[in-house]
Design a protein around this motif. Sequence first.
Motif, PDB file in Angstrom:
ATOM      1  N   SER A  86       0.840  -1.190   0.000  1.00  9.88           N
ATOM      2  CA  SER A  86       0.000   0.000   0.000  1.00  9.88           C
ATOM      3  C   SER A  86       0.877   1.242   0.000  1.00  9.88           C
ATOM      4  CB  SER A  86      -0.909   0.002   1.237  1.00  9.88           C
ATOM      5  OG  SER A  86      -1.703   1.159   1.251  1.00  9.88           O
ATOM      6  N   VAL A  87       0.837   1.998  -1.104  1.00  7.57           N
ATOM      7  CA  VAL A  87       1.720   3.157  -1.209  1.00  7.57           C
ATOM      8  C   VAL A  87       1.181   4.368  -0.469  1.00  7.57           C
ATOM      9  CG1 VAL A  87       2.678   2.402  -3.411  1.00  7.57           C
ATOM     10  CG2 VAL A  87       0.669   3.888  -3.395  1.00  7.57           C
ATOM     11  N   ASP A  88      -0.142   4.390  -0.208  1.00 10.04           N
ATOM     12  CA  ASP A  88      -0.719   5.582   0.416  1.00 10.04           C
ATOM     13  C   ASP A  88      -1.097   5.356   1.871  1.00 10.04           C
ATOM     14  OD1 ASP A  88      -2.821   3.918  -0.007  1.00 10.04           O
ATOM     15  OD2 ASP A  88      -4.143   5.420  -0.892  1.00 10.04           O
ATOM     16  N   SER A  89      -0.438   4.388   2.518  1.00  9.53           N
ATOM     17  CA  SER A  89      -0.619   4.209   3.954  1.00  9.53           C
ATOM     18  C   SER A  89       0.688   3.740   4.555  1.00  9.53           C
ATOM     19  CB  SER A  89      -1.733   3.199   4.247  1.00  9.53           C
ATOM     20  OG  SER A  89      -1.375   1.912   3.785  1.00  9.53           O
ATOM     21  N   GLY A  90       0.842   3.992   5.851  1.00 10.81           N
ATOM     22  CA  GLY A  90       2.095   3.674   6.516  1.00 10.81           C
ATOM     23  C   GLY A  90       2.916   4.923   6.744  1.00 10.81           C
ATOM     24  N   GLU A  91       4.106   4.754   7.287  1.00  8.70           N
ATOM     25  CA  GLU A  91       4.942   5.888   7.676  1.00  8.70           C
ATOM     26  C   GLU A  91       5.863   6.342   6.549  1.00  8.70           C
ATOM     27  OE1 GLU A  91       7.010   6.387  11.715  1.00  8.70           O
ATOM     28  OE2 GLU A  91       8.663   5.859  10.370  1.00  8.70           O
ATOM     29  N   ASP A 110      -0.810  17.964   3.614  1.00  9.31           N
ATOM     30  CA  ASP A 110      -1.924  17.893   2.663  1.00  9.31           C
ATOM     31  C   ASP A 110      -2.103  16.464   2.158  1.00  9.31           C
ATOM     32  OD1 ASP A 110      -2.481  20.576   2.893  1.00  9.31           O
ATOM     33  OD2 ASP A 110      -1.364  21.160   1.088  1.00  9.31           O
ATOM     34  N   LEU A 111      -0.987  15.781   1.885  1.00 12.95           N
ATOM     35  CA  LEU A 111      -1.056  14.381   1.464  1.00 12.95           C
ATOM     36  C   LEU A 111      -1.657  13.509   2.558  1.00 12.95           C
ATOM     37  CD1 LEU A 111       2.263  13.542  -0.432  1.00 12.95           C
ATOM     38  CD2 LEU A 111      -0.059  13.562  -1.346  1.00 12.95           C
ATOM     39  N   GLN A 112      -1.242  13.745   3.784  1.00 10.05           N
ATOM     40  CA  GLN A 112      -1.759  12.946   4.894  1.00 10.05           C
ATOM     41  C   GLN A 112      -3.256  13.168   5.079  1.00 10.05           C
ATOM     42  OE1 GLN A 112       0.280  13.535   8.599  1.00 10.05           O
ATOM     43  NE2 GLN A 112      -0.804  11.901   9.635  1.00 10.05           N
ATOM     44  N   ARG A 113      -3.694  14.400   4.916  1.00  4.90           N
ATOM     45  CA  ARG A 113      -5.130  14.680   5.053  1.00  4.90           C
ATOM     46  C   ARG A 113      -5.925  13.992   3.946  1.00  4.90           C
ATOM     47  NH1 ARG A 113      -6.863  20.840   5.387  1.00  4.90           N
ATOM     48  NH2 ARG A 113      -5.959  20.794   3.285  1.00  4.90           N
ATOM     49  N   ALA A 114      -5.354  13.951   2.728  1.00  4.91           N
ATOM     50  CA  ALA A 114      -6.036  13.285   1.619  1.00  4.91           C
ATOM     51  C   ALA A 114      -5.954  11.765   1.717  1.00  4.91           C
ATOM     52  CB  ALA A 114      -5.441  13.749   0.287  1.00  4.91           C
ATOM     53  N   HIS A 115      -4.939  11.271   2.416  1.00  2.65           N
ATOM     54  CA  HIS A 115      -4.731   9.825   2.558  1.00  2.65           C
ATOM     55  C   HIS A 115      -4.499   9.543   4.045  1.00  2.65           C
ATOM     56  CE1 HIS A 115      -4.252   9.473  -1.840  1.00  2.65           C
ATOM     57  NE2 HIS A 115      -3.612  10.626  -1.730  1.00  2.65           N
ATOM     58  N   PRO A 116      -5.565   9.394   4.833  1.00  2.00           N
ATOM     59  CA  PRO A 116      -5.444   9.281   6.289  1.00  2.00           C
ATOM     60  C   PRO A 116      -4.583   8.115   6.758  1.00  2.00           C
ATOM     61  CG  PRO A 116      -7.718   9.715   5.653  1.00  2.00           C
ATOM     62  CD  PRO A 116      -6.977   9.423   4.400  1.00  2.00           C
ATOM     63  N   GLY A 117      -4.323   7.146   5.885  1.00  2.00           N
ATOM     64  CA  GLY A 117      -3.468   6.035   6.285  1.00  2.00           C
ATOM     65  C   GLY A 117      -2.003   6.401   6.376  1.00  2.00           C
ATOM     66  N   LEU A 118      -1.630   7.530   5.807  1.00  2.00           N
ATOM     67  CA  LEU A 118      -0.237   7.976   5.869  1.00  2.00           C
ATOM     68  C   LEU A 118       0.096   8.521   7.258  1.00  2.00           C
ATOM     69  CD1 LEU A 118       0.428   9.952   2.550  1.00  2.00           C
ATOM     70  CD2 LEU A 118       1.420   7.760   3.219  1.00  2.00           C
ATOM     71  N   VAL A 119       1.341   8.300   7.672  1.00  2.00           N
ATOM     72  CA  VAL A 119       1.870   8.895   8.901  1.00  2.00           C
ATOM     73  C   VAL A 119       3.144   9.641   8.510  1.00  2.00           C
ATOM     74  CG1 VAL A 119       2.809   8.484  11.192  1.00  2.00           C
ATOM     75  CG2 VAL A 119       0.919   7.058  10.340  1.00  2.00           C
ATOM     76  N   ILE A 120       3.145  10.960   8.664  1.00  2.00           N
ATOM     77  CA  ILE A 120       4.282  11.785   8.272  1.00  2.00           C
ATOM     78  C   ILE A 120       5.182  12.014   9.480  1.00  2.00           C
ATOM     79  CG2 ILE A 120       5.016  13.992   7.332  1.00  2.00           C
ATOM     80  CD1 ILE A 120       3.521  12.175   5.354  1.00  2.00           C
ATOM     81  N   ARG A 121       6.448  11.646   9.344  1.00  2.00           N
ATOM     82  CA  ARG A 121       7.446  11.912  10.398  1.00  2.00           C
ATOM     83  C   ARG A 121       8.549  12.758   9.771  1.00  2.00           C
ATOM     84  NH1 ARG A 121      11.870   8.941  12.626  1.00  2.00           N
ATOM     85  NH2 ARG A 121      11.390   7.160  11.281  1.00  2.00           N
ATOM     86  N   HIS A 122       8.610  14.027  10.167  1.00  2.00           N
ATOM     87  CA  HIS A 122       9.536  14.978   9.555  1.00  2.00           C
ATOM     88  C   HIS A 122      10.359  15.669  10.637  1.00  2.00           C
ATOM     89  CE1 HIS A 122      10.651  19.033   7.993  1.00  2.00           C
ATOM     90  NE2 HIS A 122      11.065  18.299   6.997  1.00  2.00           N
ATOM     91  N   LEU A 141      14.435   8.982   4.073  1.00  2.00           N
ATOM     92  CA  LEU A 141      14.783  10.028   3.117  1.00  2.00           C
ATOM     93  C   LEU A 141      15.425  11.209   3.829  1.00  2.00           C
ATOM     94  CD1 LEU A 141      11.404  10.113   1.159  1.00  2.00           C
ATOM     95  CD2 LEU A 141      13.523   9.041   0.388  1.00  2.00           C
ATOM     96  N   GLY A 142      16.356  11.865   3.136  1.00  2.00           N
ATOM     97  CA  GLY A 142      16.960  13.071   3.667  1.00  2.00           C
ATOM     98  C   GLY A 142      17.266  14.055   2.554  1.00  2.00           C
ATOM     99  N   PRO A 272      16.700  -0.237  -2.398  1.00  2.00           N
ATOM    100  CA  PRO A 272      15.923   0.792  -3.099  1.00  2.00           C
ATOM    101  C   PRO A 272      14.930   1.463  -2.166  1.00  2.00           C
ATOM    102  CG  PRO A 272      15.075  -1.391  -3.619  1.00  2.00           C
ATOM    103  CD  PRO A 272      16.334  -1.600  -2.808  1.00  2.00           C
ATOM    104  N   LEU A 273      14.453   2.616  -2.602  1.00  2.00           N
ATOM    105  CA  LEU A 273      13.409   3.301  -1.838  1.00  2.00           C
ATOM    106  C   LEU A 273      12.138   2.458  -1.828  1.00  2.00           C
ATOM    107  CD1 LEU A 273      13.722   6.991  -3.080  1.00  2.00           C
ATOM    108  CD2 LEU A 273      14.337   6.097  -0.837  1.00  2.00           C
ATOM    109  N   SER A 274      11.397   2.559  -0.745  1.00  2.00           N
ATOM    110  CA  SER A 274      10.112   1.883  -0.674  1.00  2.00           C
ATOM    111  C   SER A 274       9.168   2.500  -1.700  1.00  2.00           C
ATOM    112  CB  SER A 274       9.519   2.016   0.725  1.00  2.00           C
ATOM    113  OG  SER A 274       9.199   3.370   1.001  1.00  2.00           O
ATOM    114  N   SER A 275       8.197   1.709  -2.156  1.00  2.00           N
ATOM    115  CA  SER A 275       7.221   2.227  -3.118  1.00  2.00           C
ATOM    116  C   SER A 275       6.443   3.394  -2.516  1.00  2.00           C
ATOM    117  CB  SER A 275       6.268   1.114  -3.551  1.00  2.00           C
ATOM    118  OG  SER A 275       5.584   0.567  -2.439  1.00  2.00           O
ATOM    119  N   ARG A 276       6.241   3.381  -1.188  1.00  2.00           N
ATOM    120  CA  ARG A 276       5.535   4.484  -0.520  1.00  2.00           C
ATOM    121  C   ARG A 276       6.345   5.771  -0.629  1.00  2.00           C
ATOM    122  NH1 ARG A 276       5.703   2.549   4.163  1.00  2.00           N
ATOM    123  NH2 ARG A 276       3.918   1.193   3.803  1.00  2.00           N
ATOM    124  N   ALA A 277       7.646   5.691  -0.388  1.00  2.00           N
ATOM    125  CA  ALA A 277       8.489   6.882  -0.478  1.00  2.00           C
ATOM    126  C   ALA A 277       8.524   7.418  -1.906  1.00  2.00           C
ATOM    127  CB  ALA A 277       9.905   6.550  -0.001  1.00  2.00           C
TER     128      ALA A 277
END
Length: 297
Positions: A86-91, A110-122, A141-142, A272-277
């Motif tokens: 699932s690319v639009d859920s998880g951290e 904005d992405l998290q609000r549109a896709h509530p399954g996402l968890v943004i850690r910045h 990611l950095g 490689p980067l995760s499909s979510r990233a």
Amino acid sequence: MLNPQWLRSFACVAELGGFTRAANQLGLTQAAVSQHVQHLEAQLGPLLIRRGRQFELMPAGAALLDYYNEVEASHKRLQARLSDASVDSGEVSLITPGSVGLALYPLLLDLQRAHPGLVIRHRFAPDPETRAAVLDKRYELGLVTLRPDDARLAAEPFAEEPLELVVPAGEDVKGWADLERLGFIDHPDGQAMATRLLARHFPANPGVLSLPQHGFSNQVSLILEPVARGLGFTVIPRHAREAFAQARAIRVIECGAPVVDTLWLIHRAEWPLSSRAIWVLNEIRRMQTFSRRVVID
């Protein structure tokens, strides 16, 4: 380590309320299910109080059922992380300089609000901390301002970040004397940025250290506060200036040919980067408010 099949049999008995129903659910004989529960009781003590065909969980049985549920939940989380389905859920974890972070973070929210399954850690951080966090796998990611010379890190251009000379609204800069009159508002990268930009605009200048310093802030969102109040000038990246709420209280001075930093996207090179990233990065690149400043391969 408790036998997983014994645990499944016990949990099924507890869930369905009987050995016969559990056996039918599991495709086993009733004797096999009963034997599995007996094996567990031999290790853990009595789990059930039997009253004919009905039973009641004893404290050890309730604890074992909680343990089974926790193991199952952990197993599902592990499968989800490994499958990366699932690319639009998880951290999504990202660590960046403060300036570009001010531009990126609202887009991520904005992405998290549109896709509530996402968890943004910045996190905001300078280059050395960012490199260490990605190497230690604390962030996937950095973004850094200098391309890392480390084979363990993959790096690619992500965005351009022009430097700007910012003064109080109503002020102008015709010569070095105007900068001396205004005074310099410094920040952790201020002297280095000012040296590079002012050398382009005032090639024979005596140096930033010769200017009176009227303030310092290590919070990127606050650097322009003293400028807006008429206390001095500064040199900052455009992303930080564009994120400042009091746009009418400041002025950007044109300095001819721009001085531009490249921001480098880094991640561990070994995998490689995760499909979510990848999905999140592509979404950011498509957002109109940021796309004009993102380097497109």
